[in-house]
Structure formats: structure tokens, C-alpha cells
Motif scaffolding. Structure first.
Motif, mmCIF file in Angstrom:
data_model
loop_
_atom_site.group_PDB
_atom_site.id
_atom_site.type_symbol
_atom_site.label_atom_id
_atom_site.label_comp_id
_atom_site.label_asym_id
_atom_site.label_seq_id
_atom_site.Cartn_x
_atom_site.Cartn_y
_atom_site.Cartn_z
ATOM 1 N N LEU A 217 0.822 -1.201 0.000
ATOM 2 C CA LEU A 217 0.000 0.000 0.000
ATOM 3 C C LEU A 217 0.864 1.262 0.000
ATOM 4 O O LEU A 217 0.391 2.345 -0.327
ATOM 5 C CB LEU A 217 -0.930 0.016 1.222
ATOM 6 N N GLU A 218 2.106 1.115 0.401
ATOM 7 C CA GLU A 218 2.990 2.286 0.458
ATOM 8 C C GLU A 218 3.597 2.628 -0.896
ATOM 9 O O GLU A 218 4.335 3.583 -1.020
ATOM 10 C CB GLU A 218 4.145 2.012 1.436
ATOM 11 N N MET A 219 3.317 1.836 -1.909
ATOM 12 C CA MET A 219 4.041 1.955 -3.164
ATOM 13 C C MET A 219 3.512 3.020 -4.114
ATOM 14 O O MET A 219 4.037 3.176 -5.211
ATOM 15 C CB MET A 219 4.040 0.608 -3.894
ATOM 16 N N GLU A 220 2.413 3.648 -3.747
ATOM 17 C CA GLU A 220 1.791 4.650 -4.626
ATOM 18 C C GLU A 220 1.389 4.055 -5.972
ATOM 19 O O GLU A 220 1.443 4.711 -7.013
ATOM 20 C CB GLU A 220 2.705 5.863 -4.838
ATOM 21 N N ILE A 221 1.039 2.802 -5.935
ATOM 22 C CA ILE A 221 0.537 2.125 -7.136
ATOM 23 C C ILE A 221 -0.839 1.575 -6.754
ATOM 24 O O ILE A 221 -1.009 1.111 -5.630
ATOM 25 C CB ILE A 221 1.471 0.962 -7.537
ATOM 26 N N PRO A 222 -1.819 1.643 -7.664
ATOM 27 C CA PRO A 222 -3.135 1.102 -7.336
ATOM 28 C C PRO A 222 -3.040 -0.363 -6.904
ATOM 29 O O PRO A 222 -2.294 -1.142 -7.498
ATOM 30 C CB PRO A 222 -3.900 1.227 -8.657
ATOM 31 N N HIS A 276 -6.949 1.273 -14.833
ATOM 32 C CA HIS A 276 -7.317 2.200 -15.902
ATOM 33 C C HIS A 276 -7.424 3.634 -15.374
ATOM 34 O O HIS A 276 -6.945 4.579 -15.997
ATOM 35 C CB HIS A 276 -8.646 1.756 -16.510
ATOM 36 N N TYR A 277 -8.051 3.763 -14.203
ATOM 37 C CA TYR A 277 -8.228 5.116 -13.652
ATOM 38 C C TYR A 277 -7.129 5.493 -12.666
ATOM 39 O O TYR A 277 -7.202 6.527 -12.022
ATOM 40 C CB TYR A 277 -9.596 5.236 -12.993
ATOM 41 N N GLN A 278 -6.137 4.628 -12.539
ATOM 42 C CA GLN A 278 -5.006 4.907 -11.643
ATOM 43 C C GLN A 278 -5.461 5.354 -10.256
ATOM 44 O O GLN A 278 -5.041 6.388 -9.726
ATOM 45 C CB GLN A 278 -4.086 5.962 -12.276
ATOM 46 N N GLU A 279 -6.326 4.548 -9.650
ATOM 47 C CA GLU A 279 -6.793 4.841 -8.288
ATOM 48 C C GLU A 279 -5.772 4.355 -7.272
ATOM 49 O O GLU A 279 -5.647 3.159 -7.041
ATOM 50 C CB GLU A 279 -8.105 4.096 -8.036
ATOM 51 N N LYS A 280 -5.065 5.270 -6.673
ATOM 52 C CA LYS A 280 -4.031 4.889 -5.702
ATOM 53 C C LYS A 280 -4.687 4.546 -4.363
ATOM 54 O O LYS A 280 -5.790 5.023 -4.079
ATOM 55 C CB LYS A 280 -3.061 6.053 -5.503
ATOM 56 N N PRO A 281 -4.017 3.775 -3.541
ATOM 57 C CA PRO A 281 -4.563 3.484 -2.204
ATOM 58 C C PRO A 281 -4.825 4.778 -1.451
ATOM 59 O O PRO A 281 -4.025 5.714 -1.532
ATOM 60 C CB PRO A 281 -3.444 2.688 -1.535
ATOM 61 N N LYS A 282 -5.927 4.818 -0.708
ATOM 62 C CA LYS A 282 -6.279 6.068 -0.039
ATOM 63 C C LYS A 282 -5.645 6.180 1.335
ATOM 64 O O LYS A 282 -5.489 7.267 1.861
ATOM 65 C CB LYS A 282 -7.797 6.162 0.088
ATOM 66 N N VAL A 283 -5.314 5.056 1.945
ATOM 67 C CA VAL A 283 -4.749 5.095 3.284
ATOM 68 C C VAL A 283 -3.309 4.600 3.219
ATOM 69 O O VAL A 283 -3.047 3.560 2.643
ATOM 70 C CB VAL A 283 -5.553 4.167 4.222
ATOM 71 N N THR A 284 -2.392 5.390 3.734
ATOM 72 C CA THR A 284 -1.040 4.853 3.838
ATOM 73 C C THR A 284 -0.495 5.115 5.228
ATOM 74 O O THR A 284 0.539 4.574 5.600
ATOM 75 C CB THR A 284 -0.078 5.522 2.834
#
Ligand code: GDP
Ligand code: MG
Length: 781
Positions: A217-222, A276-284
């Protein structure tokens, strides 16, 4: 008191985790952190390693490693057996990610429609990764290697979504840079930057599996979490509140059962959506500002501030970089290129945190992650009763890893596998295939004669290519059958147990328990044995095991033994064969000692290993694996072995002046044998025909006998060329000298050309020395 002082059945709480470097990090990553409760389950039959239970799963440790873990004794209420069953269908997952539907994101810069969406499939070992990958891709998969390391890499497009590419990363427990699997996965995520990560989590073992999720989740990747094995969870009355979990993690969570193919479609639509929409994790921000005075929280955020620019410049996700800096990950600290004064500042911030928190840096981070996981699980997971699967595993283990039954059962199982492979199924199919190949070769030969093809070309095709390839191709049934049983043993969880109880023995020669299986397969055939070393966790162990497999006398040498026993020692076959097998093992063990003391100095990998519940492997997995192995073997057969067959045919058909020879005595091969003959003279094996036979044995061991038969004519000749003593010496030499081309080709593929050549010379050298000593001893009597 340390973990060794705890008796079987008793429990303890971890106070201090000792050890250093990768071993310690591995302890922490597997959940051995201060405050964790551990129950001692059993000792291996030979007294080492020990099996432990923590965070709801089984782990094995060597005793000397267990000593590094300080504990205090506690009474832990017996497992969660008394829990009430909860009703509820865990498959229905009403929310599609965000509160029931996707956002309309048309205006938020989605990736272009023709962009190929790349995914990384990441998860713990045994979490069902292979099963899910096979469900997702079916047979559109491509198997290869990650560059520079022998870690399998599988890619494939998701079924019905040709614009996708999913890569199966090796099973890992953490993103620490220690094992080659971890490094490969981490670099893949950091450098190849997949559009999204599919994180597969074993729901029956959720605490430990989510430790990796935290890092992803810390990777800034969906990320989308695939909550696997939900069939087992709900089958035992457990449930997971998926929507609450999505809220807490800030990413879609999809309950699935990979083996039953349930929930997989939904997983795919989520994965494609977030990518597709590049939704990154919201909680880190997993660090709790109120926990333990907020020391860890403050530390991580202070570090984030300090390294912000550096992380951006290095192209590293900030939060990930910050936690890695706090953990003390030298690779990341190096990449950030902080100057000395900044480094000093970072260190003092971390020192301060260590003081306030009362834990060292890596333990503090691991502890922070497990705290967060505990919080999530306490709100979302209704634990099942002790699961049927676990009870079944315990029952099976009472026999398969029992104190007195483990080794006998192992011998029985391996005996059965060998019997079925080499005597029943494999041999039957091999016979069939051989007949088929002979038949086809015959047809081809007739055809070539009919259309009047030049005799030399005919010889090349029939005696060279067909004979060479044919003899190798006929191995396919044996290899496939052996891999069938092997994959049953591996996927069901048995191999992990074998490693557990054989570890103590194998450590004596510098290897770990896992090496036992490839070595045993070596008694069948060196080719699959070398291929099987892929399952070993460390590069060093893998190489050392590969180099030892040629000492295990393979079945192709049996005809040689039989031939000479018949001619020279009738009626004493059992004795001689047993003696040869034992001699192979003894020389192998000796050279293992030598390797351990020289090139392969250092320790076998720490044996911190999970013992998963026994599970029946899926038919689809097995089918795909067998196809993959067969294809692999075929590819090699048609390249390396194809060439080798042509070369040998050439050498034995022509003389030095490139005239076709009538009598093989004049061939180049005979000339080459002539060169080698003096080397064999001291062994009493100077006859050129014997030497030629040995040389052709390089192609396949079976051809030693066929060459002898051709060169010595039909009857009797061999007794005039050899005495009983030199025949025995020849047996010793054939036991140990270079493995066949097929085996050498596998060694080249798994290690390198250099090692392959080295193996040829080393085996010949050892064989000569041992045979020479043997001949001296035998002549003395
Ligand atoms: P990997 O080590 O992560 O590649 O895991 P595998 O795909 O080899 O799966 C390990 C074992 O779990 C195999 O025996 C599978 O058949 C089994 N398995 C995988 N997914 C599921 C699932 O959803 N439910 C159950 N009950 N078993 C599963
Ligand atoms: Mg797998």
C-alpha cells in the motif's frame, strides 16, 4: 529464558528478538516480534528444527535460531476453538469498491483505452498465487526468467482482456531486500512500475499475509486485495466484513476462491478499473499517533519531511522510502543520496524513536505494521472455529511428521513415487514412445531410400538426428510423471514437511532440508533433478544441490551395471549395485564437505519456514505445470541435443580426412578415444573400444552398452578385453564420470556454461581418482 526452554504444548510471549541482518528481518517479517504469542507444537523427529504456532499459522525454526528469541512464559487461552459460528455468505460483495459503484472518472485522466494495462500478482507463498494466475490467464502464459537470477517469471494476458499483461511475482513475505525473490519483486514494483498490483491474501492466515499488504500500500501504485481461500473461511463459520476492511485499507478488497474460480470475475473488473483510472490506495498512514506516545508516528513523518525531495528525485514512493529508512534499509538510503548532515539528522530522529518506543528500528516498524493489522482484523474478521482443514492437517501430520513414523513414511512415499515413475507409468509410456519413434524412424528411412537420397544424408538423418533426439525424447514420459508426483507433493504442502524433518541431516553437509528432494530425484534422472532445484529458496543451496545431483546414480546407468554384472559377476548383482549406489552417495557427501569448506562457504539459509495446511492441488495447476515442464524439455531437446547428436554422428562417421568410414575404428571418434586411451591405461581400461563406449556415454549412458555391443561384436569379446578387476573399476568410473549431455544442458541452463563445463571435468576427475584408488585396492587383494 529463550524459546528453546519452552516445552512442547507450552506457550510464551516474545520479549526480545535477537539475531542480525537478514535472519532477524526474516523473524520480524514472519511475525516473530516482541509481544507475539508463540506455542511450541513439536520437534522434528531428529530433534531439530522445532515447529511453532503463532499468528494462527505454523512456522519452523532451527534450534540455534530459536535460542536467539527471548521469551517469557504465559498461559495462552487455548486456540479459538470455542467461537460461535457466524452465518453469512462471504462471497456476496455488494459494494463495487467505493460505496457500491465506481465513480465516473471520465474526466480524471484515465489511461488511454489502447494502453496495455500491466499488473503484478504479489502474495505470500502458498496463498494460492499460482492457482489464481492460472485462472486469470488460462493457457496464455509465458514462462521465463527474471534477468540475472533463476527466479521463475510468468507473464500472461488476462482471459478475455487482451489489453492486459499480468506478471506472477515470486511468493514473498515482505519487501525486504534479502532473499533473491524479495529483491526481484521489489525491483519489479519499484522499477517496472506496473499499472496496478493484485495482492493475493490467504484469508485463513490473514494476519501474516497482510504484513505484505501494508508494504504494498505504500508503493503509490493502485492495489486491489484478492482475499483468497474464502471457501475455507466460510466453510468453517468464519466471515470477513469486506466493506469495513475496504474502508480501513482504502483499496478494493474482493473475496475470492481461486481454486473454485469464485469471485475471480469481480476481481478482474476491479483490477482493470483501478489500473485504468489509476486509483491509488487512499490510506497509507498506518502509524497510530496515539500508540506508545506516538513515537513511531512522529519519527516516520519527520523522516518523510526530510527526504521528500530526495525520494522524488530518486523516483521512490515517499512513504515506502521513509519506512525503509527507519527500518535501516541501506539500499534505499543509498538511492536517496542524502548528504552526511542529513544522514546524521535522520539517525538522531530514529535513535530518539528507539529510545521512546523501547524497540530497535526494524522491530518498531514491524510492530507498527502488526498493530495496524490487529486493529483491522479485530474489526473485520470473525474467526472461524478451528478449521476442518487444520484439524485434518494435524491428523495427517501425526503420521507424516510423527517422531517414529516420519522417516519410514517418507521412504515409503518416495519408494512408491519411484516405483510408479520408473517401473509402471513412466516406463510403460517410455516403451510406447520408443516404439513409436522407432516406427517413425523406420518409415523415414524407407522414404529416404525410396526417393534416393544420398547415403550420407540418410545416415545423418536416421543414425544421427533421429537416434539422438529419439533417445532423449523418450525421457519425456518419465520427466512428466516424476513432475506430476513432485508437484502433488509440493503443492499439497508435503515437501515443506520433508524439509522440516530432514533439515538436521542435510545441514551436516552444508545444505538445508529442502535439498533432499532434488537429490532423491537424481536417483531417477539428473535432468528433472536439476530442474527441481528451482524450488530451493537460496542461490547458494540451489547451486550446491545441482552440483551434488550427478553423484546420485541415475537409472540410465542401470543397463551398464547389468551388462557387466552379467558378463563378469553373475549372481552378485544386488551386492554390486547396492555398493555402487552407496559409493555414489559417499563420494557425493565427501565432495559436499569439500564444497562447504571452499567455494560454498557460509551457512545454509536460515530455516524460517511456514508449514501450510495440507491442501489438494487443483487439476488445472498440475496440468499447466506438466505442460510447462514438457515444453521446456522439448525446447532443449530440439536445440542443444539436436546439435550434439549431429556432432557425434559426424565424429563417428568420418575419418580425419573427412572420408566416410566403413569401420568405426578409423572414425574421428576412435581417434579422439585414442588420445584419451593413455589416461585410462592406469585404470586397466586402455582398450580403445572401452574408451569409445565411455565417450559415447556422454551422449546418453545407455549408449555405453550399445556401443560396447557394436564394437565387440556379438559374443564374448568383452571378456578378452577386461579382467574382473578392471570391469569393476570400469563400473566405478561409469558411476561417477560426467553426466550425459541432457543433464549438462540442464546444468548450463540453471547455472551457466562455465559451471556446466566445470561439472564435466570435475566429475571425470573425481571418477578417475576414485576408480584409480579402487583399482589399487582391488589389486592388493
Ligand atoms: P502459491 O504457493 O501461492 O502459488 O499457491 P498455490 O496456487 O500453489 O496454492 C497452494 C494450495 O492452495 C494448492 O494446493 C491449491 O490447490 C490451494 N488453493 C488455492 N486457492 C484456494 C482456494 O481458494 N481455496 C482452497 N480451499 N484452496 C486453495
Ligand atoms: Mg505457486
Amino acid at each position: 529464558m529463550n524459546l528453546r526452554d519452552i516445552k512442547v504444548g507450552e506457550s510464551a510471549r516474545v520479549t526480545v528478538v535477537g539475531g542480525e541482518g537478514s535472519l532477524r528481518q526474516h523473524f520480524l517479517d514472519m511475525g516473530v516480534i516482541p509481544g507475539a504469542n508463540i506455542t511450541v507444537v513439536k520437534y522434528a523427529p531428529m530433534g531439530d528444527p522445532v515447529e511453532l504456532r503463532l499468528h494462527g499459522y505454523e512456522l519452523t525454526l532451527r534450534l540455534e535460531d530459536a535460542e536467539k528469541i527471548q521469551v517469557e512464559k504465559v498461559e495462552i487461552p487455548r486456540d479459538d476453538e470455542e467461537r460461535k459460528a457466524v452465518e453469512g455468505n462471504t462471497y456476496s460483495h455488494p459494494g463495487f469498491g467505493e460505496d457500491g459503484k465506481y465513480h465516473d472518472k471520465k474526466h480524471e485522466n484515465p489511461l488511454p483505452d489502447d494502453h496495455i494495462l500491466t499488473f503484478a500478482l504479489v502474495g505470500n507463498q502458498n496463498s494460492g498465487k499460482t492457482t489464481l494466475f492460472n485462472q486469470l490467464t488460462g493457457s496464455n502464459q509465458h514462462v521465463g526468467n527474471f534477468p540475472g537470477v533463476t527466479v521463475d517469471r510468468k507473464d500472461g494476458a488476462i482471459k478475455e482482456h487482451p489489453n492486459t499483461l499480468i506478471t506472477d511475482l515470486p511468493g514473498i513475505y515482505s519487501m525486504s531486500p534479502y532473499s533473491s525473490e524479495e529483491i526481484v519483486s521489489r525491483n519489479f514494483v519499484l522499477e517496472d512500475k506496473p499499472n496496478a498490483i493484485i495482492n493475493i491474501v490467504d484469508a485463513t492466515n490473514i494476519e501474516r499475509n497482510m504484513y505484505l499488504t501494508m508494504q504494498l500500500l505504500e508503493m503509490e501504485i493502485p492495489v486491489v486485495v484478492a482475499m483468497n481461500m474464502m471457501d475455507e473461511v466460510s466453510g468453517n463459520g468464519g466471515t470477513i466484513k469486506i466493506n469495513v476492511m475496504e474502508d480501513m485499507l482504502g483499496v478494493p478488497v474482493v473475496p475470492i476462491s481461486a481454486s473454485l474460480n469464485k469471485g475471480v470475475d469481480e476481481l478482474v473488473s476491479h483490477a482493470i478499473h483501478i489500473a485504468h483510472y489509476q486509483e491509488k490506495p487512499k490510506v497509507t498512514d498506518f502509524c497510530d499517533e496515539n500508540a506508545y506516545g506516538g513515537a513511531v508516528h512522529r519519527c516516520i513523518h519527520a523522516v518523510e519531511h526530510l527526504i521528500g525531495d530526495h525520494a522524488r528525485k530518486a523516483g521512490l514512493p515517499l512513504r515506502f522510502a521513509a519506512t525503509k529508512v527507519v527500518e535501516g534499509d541501506e539500499l534505499i538510503i543509498g538511492k536517496l543520496q542524502v548528504d552526511d548532515s542529513e544522514k546524521e539528522m535522520l539517525e538522531s530522529i530514529i535513535k530518539q524513536m528507539e529510545k521512546e518506543r523501547g524497540l530497535d528500528r526494524s522491530a518498531a516498524i514491524a510492530d507498527m505494521r502488526f498493530d495496524f493489522i490487529e486493529k483491522v482484523c479485530s474489526r473485520t474478521v470473525v474467526k472461524p472455529r478451528t478449521s476442518k482443514e487444520r484439524e485434518r492437517s494435524l491428523r495427517i501430520d501425526r503420521i507424516l511428521t510423527g517422531k517414529y513414523t516420519a522417516i519410514p513414511s517418507f521412504i515409503l512415499i518416495m519408494g512408491l513415487v519411484f516405483f510408479l515413475t520408473f517401473n509402471v507409468i513412466g516406463a510403460f509410456l517410455q516403451g510406447l514412445l520408443e516404439d513409436g519413434i522407432d516406427y517413425l524412424t523406420g518409415l523415414l528411412a524407407d522414404f529416404l531410400i525410396r526417393i534416393n537420397v544420398n547415403e550420407v544424408v540418410r545416415g545423418l538423418v536416421v543414425d544421427g538426428i533421429c537416434a539422438g533426439l529419439g533417445s532423449v525424447l523418450s525421457f519425456i514420459p518419465i520427466i512428466v510423471t516424476l513432475f506430476f508426483f513432485l508437484s502433488l507433493m509440493e503443492d499439497s504442502g508435503y515437501i515443506a514437511r520433508v524439509a522440516f524433518f530432514m533439515d538436521k541431516l542435510l545441514r551436516k553437509i552444508g545444505l538445508s532440508g529442502r535439498s533432499i528432494v532434488p537429490m532423491l530425484i537424481g536417483f531417477g534422472c539428473t535432468v528433472p533433478a536439476v530442474m527441481a532445484t528451482r524450488t530451493l529458496p537460496s542461490e547458494r543451496d540451489r547451486k550446491m544441490t545441482i552440483l551434488l545431483t550427478p553423484f546420485m546414480s541415475c537409472t540410465a546407468k542401470l543397463p551398464i551395471y547389468a551388462f557387466f554384472v552379467n558378463a563378469f559377476f553373475p549372481g552378485r548383482g544386488g551386492l554390486i549395485m547396492t555398493g555402487l549406489y552407496l559409493l555414489g552417495i559417499v563420494v557425493g557427501v565427501l565432495s559436499a564437505f569439500l564444497m562447504k569448506k571452499t567455494y560454498f562457504r557460509g551457512e545454509a539459509v536460515p530455516f524460517v519456514m511456514e508449514l501450510p495446511n495440507y491442501r489438494l492441488p487443483g487439476a488445472k495447476n498440475v496440468r499447466l505445470l506438466l505442460w510447462e515442464k514438457a515444453k521446456d524439455f522439448l525446447q532443449r531437446a530440439f536445440t542443444v541435443i539436436f546439435l550434439a547428436s549431429i556432432v557425434v554422428w559426424f565424429l563417428q562417421s568420418f575419418d580425419i580426412k573427412l572420408n566416410l568410414v566403413e569401420d568405426s575404428r578409423q572414425s574421428i571418434l576412435a581417434v579422439i578415444s585414442g588420445i584419451f586411451a593413455p589416461i585410462f591405461a592406469p585404470l586397466g581400461l586402455g582398450d580403445w573400444r572401452i574408451v569409445t563406449a565411455l565417450v559415447t556415454g556422454f551422449i546418453a549412458k545407455e549408449s555405453v552398452v550399445s556401443t560396447l555391443e557394436v564394437l565387440f561384436g556379438a559374443e564374448g569379446g568383452i571378456e578378452t578385453a577386461l579382467t574382473a578387476a578392471s570391469a569393476a573399476t570400469l563400473l566405478v568410473f561409469s558411476l561417477l564420470y560426467t553426466p550425459c549431455v541432457a543433464a549438462i544442458a540442464s546444468i548450463k541452463r540453471e547455472m551457466s556454461a562455465k559451471w556446466a563445463v566445470f561439472t564435466v571435468f570435475r566429475q571425470c576427475f573425481i571418477a578417475w581418482i576414485v576408480a584409480f584408488l579402487f583399482s589399487l585396492i582391488i589389486r592388493a587383494f
